[in-house]
Write a protein that holds these residues in place. Sequence first.
Motif, PDB file in Angstrom:
ATOM      1  N   VAL A 133       0.860  -1.189   0.000  1.00 33.22           N
ATOM      2  CA  VAL A 133       0.000   0.000   0.000  1.00 33.22           C
ATOM      3  C   VAL A 133       0.894   1.236   0.000  1.00 33.22           C
ATOM      4  N   TYR A 182      -3.106   4.197  -0.525  1.00 31.16           N
ATOM      5  CA  TYR A 182      -3.570   5.050   0.565  1.00 31.16           C
ATOM      6  C   TYR A 182      -3.963   6.390  -0.035  1.00 31.16           C
ATOM      7  N   TRP A 228      -7.099   2.431   0.761  1.00 29.76           N
ATOM      8  CA  TRP A 228      -6.846   2.648   2.190  1.00 29.76           C
ATOM      9  C   TRP A 228      -7.092   4.135   2.477  1.00 29.76           C
ATOM     10  N   ASN A 262     -10.782  -0.006   3.884  1.00 24.38           N
ATOM     11  CA  ASN A 262     -10.723   0.034   5.345  1.00 24.38           C
ATOM     12  C   ASN A 262     -11.944   0.757   5.892  1.00 24.38           C
ATOM     13  N   THR A 278      -9.469  -0.816  10.974  1.00 28.05           N
ATOM     14  CA  THR A 278      -8.143  -0.419  11.459  1.00 28.05           C
ATOM     15  C   THR A 278      -8.228   0.187  12.857  1.00 28.05           C
TER      16      THR A 278
END
Length: 467
Positions: A133, A182, A228, A262, A278
Amino acid sequence: MGWQRASLAAAAAVAVAGLATGSRSAAAQYTPDWPSLNSRPLPGWYDEAKFGIFIHWGVFSVPSFGVSSGGASGEWFWADWQLYNEPAYVEYMAANYAPGFSYPEFAPGFTAEFWNPGAWAELFAAAGAKYVVLTSKHHEGFTNWPSATSWNWNAGSTGPHRDLVGNLTAAVKGAGLHMGLYHSLFEWFNPLYLADKAANFTTDAFVAGKTMPELYDLVNTYEPDVVWSDGDWEAPDSYWNSTEFLAWLYNSSPVRDTVVVNDRWGAGDTCVNGGFFTCTDRYNPGSLQNHKWENALTVDQFSWGYRRNANYSDYLTVPALLTQLVSTVACGGNMLLNVGPAHDGTIDAIFVDRLLGMGAWLAVNGDAIYATTPWRAQNDTAASVWYTATTTPAAVYATALAWPANNRLLLTVPITSAGTTVTMLGVAGSLNWTSLGSTGLVITLPSLTPATLPCQYAWSFRLTNVQ
């Protein structure tokens, strides 16, 4: 309000393009609400992967400075310097840069001249990771791809003058790993965001003109298997338009069958809504959870971004990282281990050492980690032991974090049978064991020298025909 209408039109155009790209899909299955989105099964590859690499890389990698406290010092440089006026950062800038120096002036120093994305991918594969990621954009707003909505503040226009996201995506996928991105929803100093914030998020110029176009662009262009999200906490998901994006992602995007996300999609969503949870940075509850989760943590305990001024003691050791991995997987989680590259594209030797240490261990003990499931007990109170299980083959794995002084490993949880066998991963042959009665056994460990030990730290044992 003309600029707002233009931003909304641009966002709509990107969304339409995104829908067109994903036009292969059948009728939409998920609706843009959490009950529907949360009902989507997590694609199986993610749970089987167990271990991934996180990369924080951006303009913050140029000053590469941070304090050895807290947990996010290096990559928060701009905010710590000019938003929070933290003394260490203010003093650093005063001592090393001319008065009036602005943060964007760091961007030309983000050169990546030694960067070899293929070498990175090879390193991550050697570390035993199954997915990667990369920060496509952190809270500073600099995009690591030539984004059309980040004029002159992207890796194509300044700094590396390269598509960092595209180059690494190709290398990672070429190495047989899953690629993820991300993305920060907000930006500290973006005037569109600050205007929306001042209006108590009753306007959405920033989301329409920046956040959503970026997300659609990233998915359609690079087809990541992980999205993410971060930077969500100041506003609700209704402002971010998160559920609309996720419904498109799950129904119509080019990665609708493989993508995982996430839980950072708006204030109040963390650890409640989304794909995998997370909860907090470095989340490791130490007990079995009823929802898939991820432990995102850093080799440098105090920073996600690279810090030139880090102390040796700031870095987690391989045994400490293995403790995190083994306990995380035993409790049903994945571990996403972060490294922070330097501005020139190199990864510091201490990060390489830790990654190769993880890879060497997983090369021996991977059967106890990859594609496993939590067992009926997660750990054993009699020793520093964590359990996992597989169905094909049917086995229970006990990973001991410490070698018993008398070469006899006591396990109090397994229930043995006449057909029970015990083997040590990396060592040929079966081991002798003694039943403790209705439950438990003592395993006699082999007499091994440092040269014949299959690995330096943490040893895994396969138990068959146990309950």
